[in-house]
Write a protein that holds these residues in place. Structure first.
Motif, PDB file in Angstrom:
ATOM      1  N   ARG A  15       9.918   5.678  -1.336  1.00  0.00           N
ATOM      2  CA  ARG A  15       8.931   6.769  -1.400  1.00  0.00           C
ATOM      3  C   ARG A  15       7.537   6.243  -1.722  1.00  0.00           C
ATOM      4  O   ARG A  15       6.542   6.706  -1.172  1.00  0.00           O
ATOM      5  CB  ARG A  15       9.364   7.821  -2.411  1.00  0.00           C
ATOM      6  CG  ARG A  15      10.556   8.607  -1.924  1.00  0.00           C
ATOM      7  CD  ARG A  15      10.879   9.731  -2.855  1.00  0.00           C
ATOM      8  NE  ARG A  15      12.023  10.476  -2.348  1.00  0.00           N
ATOM      9  CZ  ARG A  15      12.566  11.494  -2.986  1.00  0.00           C
ATOM     10  NH1 ARG A  15      12.082  11.875  -4.151  1.00  0.00           N
ATOM     11  NH2 ARG A  15      13.596  12.126  -2.469  1.00  0.00           N
ATOM     12  N   TYR A  16       7.461   5.275  -2.634  1.00  0.00           N
ATOM     13  CA  TYR A  16       6.168   4.688  -2.987  1.00  0.00           C
ATOM     14  C   TYR A  16       5.556   3.997  -1.771  1.00  0.00           C
ATOM     15  O   TYR A  16       4.379   4.166  -1.483  1.00  0.00           O
ATOM     16  CB  TYR A  16       6.353   3.697  -4.136  1.00  0.00           C
ATOM     17  CG  TYR A  16       5.068   3.098  -4.640  1.00  0.00           C
ATOM     18  CD1 TYR A  16       4.265   3.797  -5.535  1.00  0.00           C
ATOM     19  CD2 TYR A  16       4.657   1.827  -4.250  1.00  0.00           C
ATOM     20  CE1 TYR A  16       3.086   3.246  -6.022  1.00  0.00           C
ATOM     21  CE2 TYR A  16       3.483   1.271  -4.727  1.00  0.00           C
ATOM     22  CZ  TYR A  16       2.703   1.987  -5.616  1.00  0.00           C
ATOM     23  OH  TYR A  16       1.534   1.438  -6.089  1.00  0.00           O
ATOM     24  N   ARG A  17       6.360   3.228  -1.034  1.00  0.00           N
ATOM     25  CA  ARG A  17       5.884   2.551   0.186  1.00  0.00           C
ATOM     26  C   ARG A  17       5.336   3.559   1.194  1.00  0.00           C
ATOM     27  O   ARG A  17       4.297   3.337   1.790  1.00  0.00           O
ATOM     28  CB  ARG A  17       7.018   1.780   0.849  1.00  0.00           C
ATOM     29  CG  ARG A  17       7.374   0.507   0.217  1.00  0.00           C
ATOM     30  CD  ARG A  17       8.566  -0.114   0.977  1.00  0.00           C
ATOM     31  NE  ARG A  17       8.997  -1.281   0.272  1.00  0.00           N
ATOM     32  CZ  ARG A  17       8.339  -2.424   0.261  1.00  0.00           C
ATOM     33  NH1 ARG A  17       7.243  -2.551   0.946  1.00  0.00           N
ATOM     34  NH2 ARG A  17       8.785  -3.451  -0.429  1.00  0.00           N
ATOM     35  N   GLU A  20       2.013   5.207  -0.141  1.00  0.00           N
ATOM     36  CA  GLU A  20       0.882   4.280  -0.166  1.00  0.00           C
ATOM     37  C   GLU A  20       0.677   3.551   1.163  1.00  0.00           C
ATOM     38  O   GLU A  20      -0.232   2.736   1.289  1.00  0.00           O
ATOM     39  CB  GLU A  20       1.083   3.252  -1.290  1.00  0.00           C
ATOM     40  CG  GLU A  20       1.186   3.854  -2.676  1.00  0.00           C
ATOM     41  CD  GLU A  20      -0.085   4.573  -3.105  1.00  0.00           C
ATOM     42  OE1 GLU A  20      -1.198   4.094  -2.764  1.00  0.00           O
ATOM     43  OE2 GLU A  20       0.023   5.616  -3.775  1.00  0.00           O
ATOM     44  N   GLN A  21       1.559   3.819   2.143  1.00  0.00           N
ATOM     45  CA  GLN A  21       1.493   3.199   3.469  1.00  0.00           C
ATOM     46  C   GLN A  21       1.527   1.671   3.380  1.00  0.00           C
ATOM     47  O   GLN A  21       0.686   0.971   3.942  1.00  0.00           O
ATOM     48  CB  GLN A  21       0.254   3.680   4.222  1.00  0.00           C
ATOM     49  CG  GLN A  21       0.243   5.171   4.429  1.00  0.00           C
ATOM     50  CD  GLN A  21      -0.995   5.674   5.131  1.00  0.00           C
ATOM     51  OE1 GLN A  21      -1.853   4.908   5.529  1.00  0.00           O
ATOM     52  NE2 GLN A  21      -1.085   6.976   5.286  1.00  0.00           N
ATOM     53  N   LEU A  22       2.531   1.169   2.684  1.00  0.00           N
ATOM     54  CA  LEU A  22       2.686  -0.267   2.458  1.00  0.00           C
ATOM     55  C   LEU A  22       3.811  -0.832   3.319  1.00  0.00           C
ATOM     56  O   LEU A  22       4.817  -0.167   3.547  1.00  0.00           O
ATOM     57  CB  LEU A  22       3.015  -0.539   0.988  1.00  0.00           C
ATOM     58  CG  LEU A  22       1.961  -0.098  -0.014  1.00  0.00           C
ATOM     59  CD1 LEU A  22       2.534  -0.116  -1.418  1.00  0.00           C
ATOM     60  CD2 LEU A  22       0.732  -0.979   0.088  1.00  0.00           C
ATOM     61  N   PRO A  34       7.612   3.479 -10.066  1.00  0.00           N
ATOM     62  CA  PRO A  34       6.767   2.507  -9.367  1.00  0.00           C
ATOM     63  C   PRO A  34       5.413   2.354 -10.067  1.00  0.00           C
ATOM     64  O   PRO A  34       4.748   3.343 -10.375  1.00  0.00           O
ATOM     65  CB  PRO A  34       6.586   3.120  -7.976  1.00  0.00           C
ATOM     66  CG  PRO A  34       7.767   4.008  -7.797  1.00  0.00           C
ATOM     67  CD  PRO A  34       8.053   4.555  -9.179  1.00  0.00           C
ATOM     68  N   THR A  35       5.054   1.098 -10.341  1.00  0.00           N
ATOM     69  CA  THR A  35       3.796   0.832 -11.032  1.00  0.00           C
ATOM     70  C   THR A  35       2.886  -0.107 -10.258  1.00  0.00           C
ATOM     71  O   THR A  35       1.771  -0.367 -10.694  1.00  0.00           O
ATOM     72  CB  THR A  35       4.047   0.218 -12.423  1.00  0.00           C
ATOM     73  OG1 THR A  35       4.824  -0.967 -12.262  1.00  0.00           O
ATOM     74  CG2 THR A  35       4.788   1.181 -13.319  1.00  0.00           C
ATOM     75  N   GLY A  36       3.360  -0.631  -9.130  1.00  0.00           N
ATOM     76  CA  GLY A  36       2.522  -1.528  -8.351  1.00  0.00           C
ATOM     77  C   GLY A  36       3.248  -2.124  -7.171  1.00  0.00           C
ATOM     78  O   GLY A  36       4.417  -1.831  -6.929  1.00  0.00           O
ATOM     79  N   TRP A  37       2.524  -2.943  -6.439  1.00  0.00           N
ATOM     80  CA  TRP A  37       3.038  -3.601  -5.237  1.00  0.00           C
ATOM     81  C   TRP A  37       2.434  -5.002  -5.188  1.00  0.00           C
ATOM     82  O   TRP A  37       1.285  -5.201  -5.594  1.00  0.00           O
ATOM     83  CB  TRP A  37       2.630  -2.798  -4.011  1.00  0.00           C
ATOM     84  CG  TRP A  37       2.987  -3.426  -2.710  1.00  0.00           C
ATOM     85  CD1 TRP A  37       4.159  -3.285  -2.036  1.00  0.00           C
ATOM     86  CD2 TRP A  37       2.172  -4.289  -1.901  1.00  0.00           C
ATOM     87  NE1 TRP A  37       4.134  -4.004  -0.865  1.00  0.00           N
ATOM     88  CE2 TRP A  37       2.901  -4.636  -0.756  1.00  0.00           C
ATOM     89  CE3 TRP A  37       0.889  -4.809  -2.047  1.00  0.00           C
ATOM     90  CZ2 TRP A  37       2.409  -5.469   0.235  1.00  0.00           C
ATOM     91  CZ3 TRP A  37       0.397  -5.643  -1.059  1.00  0.00           C
ATOM     92  CH2 TRP A  37       1.161  -5.955   0.074  1.00  0.00           C
ATOM     93  N   MET A  38       3.207  -5.960  -4.686  1.00  0.00           N
ATOM     94  CA  MET A  38       2.732  -7.329  -4.450  1.00  0.00           C
ATOM     95  C   MET A  38       3.183  -7.746  -3.061  1.00  0.00           C
ATOM     96  O   MET A  38       4.263  -7.351  -2.628  1.00  0.00           O
ATOM     97  CB  MET A  38       3.330  -8.321  -5.455  1.00  0.00           C
ATOM     98  CG  MET A  38       2.982  -8.086  -6.894  1.00  0.00           C
ATOM     99  SD  MET A  38       3.650  -9.390  -7.976  1.00  0.00           S
ATOM    100  CE  MET A  38       5.397  -8.985  -7.995  1.00  0.00           C
ATOM    101  N   ASN A  39       2.381  -8.555  -2.390  1.00  0.00           N
ATOM    102  CA  ASN A  39       2.760  -8.994  -1.044  1.00  0.00           C
ATOM    103  C   ASN A  39       3.940  -9.963  -1.065  1.00  0.00           C
ATOM    104  O   ASN A  39       4.609 -10.152  -0.066  1.00  0.00           O
ATOM    105  CB  ASN A  39       1.580  -9.592  -0.291  1.00  0.00           C
ATOM    106  CG  ASN A  39       1.068 -10.872  -0.921  1.00  0.00           C
ATOM    107  OD1 ASN A  39       1.291 -11.138  -2.093  1.00  0.00           O
ATOM    108  ND2 ASN A  39       0.363 -11.659  -0.143  1.00  0.00           N
ATOM    109  N   GLN A  40       4.199 -10.582  -2.227  1.00  0.00           N
ATOM    110  CA  GLN A  40       5.376 -11.424  -2.412  1.00  0.00           C
ATOM    111  C   GLN A  40       5.722 -11.467  -3.888  1.00  0.00           C
ATOM    112  O   GLN A  40       4.877 -11.236  -4.738  1.00  0.00           O
ATOM    113  CB  GLN A  40       5.151 -12.837  -1.878  1.00  0.00           C
ATOM    114  CG  GLN A  40       4.068 -13.606  -2.610  1.00  0.00           C
ATOM    115  CD  GLN A  40       3.852 -14.982  -1.995  1.00  0.00           C
ATOM    116  OE1 GLN A  40       4.288 -15.249  -0.897  1.00  0.00           O
ATOM    117  NE2 GLN A  40       3.170 -15.830  -2.705  1.00  0.00           N
TER     118      GLN A  40
END
Length: 80
Positions: A15-17, A20-22, A34-40
């Motif tokens: 849902r977070y993805r 936020e369109q990630l 969900p508190t954040g996103w990292m590319n790796q």
């Protein structure tokens, strides 16, 4: 006292993805939120022990070791 119910980690990450369109990377969750996103997946010292991360395939990791002040020392797989 009202109880906060959290979604399963994988569902919350999906849902977070979407919201936020990630794409790619990992969604980081603290207590299932969900508190954040990292590319790796990297830099465990920037997250507190117990935080989890979920990638697009549903693989999960948990930050372990260390402490709340200095951060975790490693990411360890939760599945597979």
């Amino acid at each position: 006292m009202e109880r906060i119910q959290t979604l399963p980690r994988k569902t919350a990450a999906i849902r977070y993805r979407q919201r936020e369109q990630l794409t790619g990377g990992v969604v980081v969750l603290n207590h299932g939120i969900p508190t954040g996103w990292m590319n790796q997946l990297r830099d465990p010292h920037t997250w507190q022990p117990g935080v989890t991360a979920v990638d697009e395939r549903g693989n999960e990791w948990i930050a372990l070791g260390g402490n709340e002040t200095d951060g975790a020392t490693e990411w360890r797989p939760l599945n597979g």
